[in-house]
Design a protein around this motif. Structure first.
Motif, PDB file in Angstrom:
ATOM      1  N   ALA A 104       0.812  -1.136   0.014  1.00 38.78           N
ATOM      2  CA  ALA A 104       0.101  -0.074  -0.060  1.00 38.78           C
ATOM      3  C   ALA A 104       0.691   1.411  -0.006  1.00 38.78           C
ATOM      4  O   ALA A 104       1.973   1.299   0.746  1.00 38.78           O
ATOM      5  CB  ALA A 104      -1.062  -0.170   1.234  1.00 38.78           C
ATOM      6  N   ARG A 105       0.375   2.313  -0.889  1.00 39.13           N
ATOM      7  CA  ARG A 105       1.391   3.592  -0.682  1.00 39.13           C
ATOM      8  C   ARG A 105       0.896   4.419   0.259  1.00 39.13           C
ATOM      9  O   ARG A 105      -0.245   4.401   0.794  1.00 39.13           O
ATOM     10  CB  ARG A 105       0.967   4.258  -2.221  1.00 39.13           C
ATOM     11  CG  ARG A 105       1.263   3.339  -3.558  1.00 39.13           C
ATOM     12  CD  ARG A 105       2.603   3.746  -4.044  1.00 39.13           C
ATOM     13  NE  ARG A 105       2.846   2.946  -5.169  1.00 39.13           N
ATOM     14  CZ  ARG A 105       3.884   2.229  -5.467  1.00 39.13           C
ATOM     15  NH1 ARG A 105       4.594   1.852  -4.522  1.00 39.13           N
ATOM     16  NH2 ARG A 105       3.891   1.676  -6.499  1.00 39.13           N
ATOM     17  N   ALA A 106       1.956   5.099   0.967  1.00 35.80           N
ATOM     18  CA  ALA A 106       1.559   5.796   2.011  1.00 35.80           C
ATOM     19  C   ALA A 106       2.733   6.811   1.949  1.00 35.80           C
ATOM     20  O   ALA A 106       3.897   6.823   1.425  1.00 35.80           O
ATOM     21  CB  ALA A 106       1.808   5.093   3.137  1.00 35.80           C
ATOM     22  N   SER A 107       2.405   8.192   2.821  1.00 36.99           N
ATOM     23  CA  SER A 107       3.221   9.253   2.801  1.00 36.99           C
ATOM     24  C   SER A 107       4.144   8.890   3.982  1.00 36.99           C
ATOM     25  O   SER A 107       4.025   7.798   4.715  1.00 36.99           O
ATOM     26  CB  SER A 107       2.732  10.643   3.265  1.00 36.99           C
ATOM     27  OG  SER A 107       1.987  10.269   4.347  1.00 36.99           O
ATOM     28  N   LYS A 147      -2.392   2.150   9.108  1.00 35.26           N
ATOM     29  CA  LYS A 147      -3.063   2.401   7.690  1.00 35.26           C
ATOM     30  C   LYS A 147      -2.053   1.707   6.574  1.00 35.26           C
ATOM     31  O   LYS A 147      -2.400   1.658   5.352  1.00 35.26           O
ATOM     32  CB  LYS A 147      -3.294   3.627   7.631  1.00 35.26           C
ATOM     33  CG  LYS A 147      -4.380   4.150   8.715  1.00 35.26           C
ATOM     34  CD  LYS A 147      -4.496   5.481   8.297  1.00 35.26           C
ATOM     35  CE  LYS A 147      -5.683   6.166   9.318  1.00 35.26           C
ATOM     36  NZ  LYS A 147      -5.709   7.556   9.076  1.00 35.26           N
ATOM     37  N   THR A 148      -0.722   1.677   6.801  1.00 41.06           N
ATOM     38  CA  THR A 148       0.272   1.324   5.999  1.00 41.06           C
ATOM     39  C   THR A 148       0.420  -0.278   6.007  1.00 41.06           C
ATOM     40  O   THR A 148       1.153  -0.836   7.009  1.00 41.06           O
ATOM     41  CB  THR A 148       1.580   1.881   6.075  1.00 41.06           C
ATOM     42  OG1 THR A 148       1.394   3.410   6.252  1.00 41.06           O
ATOM     43  CG2 THR A 148       2.503   1.696   4.863  1.00 41.06           C
ATOM     44  N   THR A 161       1.972   3.765  10.937  1.00 37.22           N
ATOM     45  CA  THR A 161       0.565   3.475  11.552  1.00 37.22           C
ATOM     46  C   THR A 161       0.040   2.291  10.879  1.00 37.22           C
ATOM     47  O   THR A 161       0.662   1.862   9.938  1.00 37.22           O
ATOM     48  CB  THR A 161      -0.298   4.936  10.992  1.00 37.22           C
ATOM     49  OG1 THR A 161      -0.365   4.827   9.638  1.00 37.22           O
ATOM     50  CG2 THR A 161       0.025   6.111  11.576  1.00 37.22           C
ATOM     51  N   GLN A 173       2.853   8.296   7.560  1.00 38.06           N
ATOM     52  CA  GLN A 173       2.211   7.152   7.853  1.00 38.06           C
ATOM     53  C   GLN A 173       2.771   5.828   8.185  1.00 38.06           C
ATOM     54  O   GLN A 173       2.233   5.003   8.554  1.00 38.06           O
ATOM     55  CB  GLN A 173       0.980   7.033   6.882  1.00 38.06           C
ATOM     56  CG  GLN A 173       0.113   8.074   6.543  1.00 38.06           C
ATOM     57  CD  GLN A 173      -0.565   8.061   5.345  1.00 38.06           C
ATOM     58  OE1 GLN A 173      -0.160   7.534   4.319  1.00 38.06           O
ATOM     59  NE2 GLN A 173      -1.853   8.228   5.537  1.00 38.06           N
ATOM     60  N   LEU A 174       4.111   5.772   7.894  1.00 42.85           N
ATOM     61  CA  LEU A 174       4.793   4.475   7.990  1.00 42.85           C
ATOM     62  C   LEU A 174       4.620   3.863   9.283  1.00 42.85           C
ATOM     63  O   LEU A 174       4.659   2.685   9.366  1.00 42.85           O
ATOM     64  CB  LEU A 174       6.351   4.560   7.635  1.00 42.85           C
ATOM     65  CG  LEU A 174       6.780   4.848   6.111  1.00 42.85           C
ATOM     66  CD1 LEU A 174       8.288   5.328   5.963  1.00 42.85           C
ATOM     67  CD2 LEU A 174       6.184   4.058   5.172  1.00 42.85           C
ATOM     68  N   CYS A 229       1.315  -4.370   4.564  1.00 37.52           N
ATOM     69  CA  CYS A 229       2.000  -5.386   3.372  1.00 37.52           C
ATOM     70  C   CYS A 229       1.285  -6.642   3.778  1.00 37.52           C
ATOM     71  O   CYS A 229       0.614  -6.868   4.669  1.00 37.52           O
ATOM     72  CB  CYS A 229       3.216  -5.291   3.803  1.00 37.52           C
ATOM     73  SG  CYS A 229       3.942  -6.031   5.016  1.00 37.52           S
ATOM     74  N   LEU A 280       3.009  -2.291   8.508  1.00 33.03           N
ATOM     75  CA  LEU A 280       4.389  -2.171   8.062  1.00 33.03           C
ATOM     76  C   LEU A 280       5.448  -2.269   8.952  1.00 33.03           C
ATOM     77  O   LEU A 280       6.619  -2.764   8.714  1.00 33.03           O
ATOM     78  CB  LEU A 280       4.751  -0.788   7.179  1.00 33.03           C
ATOM     79  CG  LEU A 280       5.570  -0.922   5.917  1.00 33.03           C
ATOM     80  CD1 LEU A 280       5.357  -2.031   5.058  1.00 33.03           C
ATOM     81  CD2 LEU A 280       5.526   0.470   5.314  1.00 33.03           C
TER      82      LEU A 280
END
Length: 124
Positions: free
Chosen positions: A5-8, A16-17, A14, A11-12, A19, A67
């Protein structure tokens, strides 16, 4: 190719990111059976412990991890390789390291509750 998933960058840390399990195996260097063992011993936790059918997830299923699990799994592989551990030895070492972390956190909390003079006199 396995997609993550792509994230800024902010966000790494959290959940929300994410794999998937295949990416985790590929990037960490752990085998499927080692990842399954880490899941079974609650050392590595998928974002969902159960799939749609209600069965427990396995590393080979399409299971997703936060992640930060990549960092944990990579460190586990390094520990396994550096000390030439089998799967059971790796699980034991990771459990002991987790207990040490918990005890250090508890000690920090207890030290924070002590007056400063008590802490420094105990060090002398």
């Amino acid at each position: 190719m396995i997609q993550v998933a792509r994230a800024s960058p902010h966000q790494l840390g959290t959940e929300k990111t994410v794999c998937n399990g295949y990416y985790l195996m590929e990037i960490s260097g752990l085998s499927e059976s080692e990842i399954e063992a880490l899941i079974d011993h609650d050392l590595l936790t998928p974002l969902s412990k159960r799939n749609e059918t209600g069965k427990s997830v396995r590393a080979g299923d399409t299971v997703h991890f936060a992640l930060h699990a990549v960092l944990f799994a990579t460190n586990a592989r390094r520990l396994r390789d550096d000390f030439e551990l089998d799967c059971n030895g790796l699980i034991l070492a990771l459990n002991l390291l987790r207990k040490i972390d918990i005890l250090q956190e508890e000690l920090s909390v207890l030290r924070a509750c002590l007056p400063a003079s008590t802490f420094y006199s105990a060090l002398s």
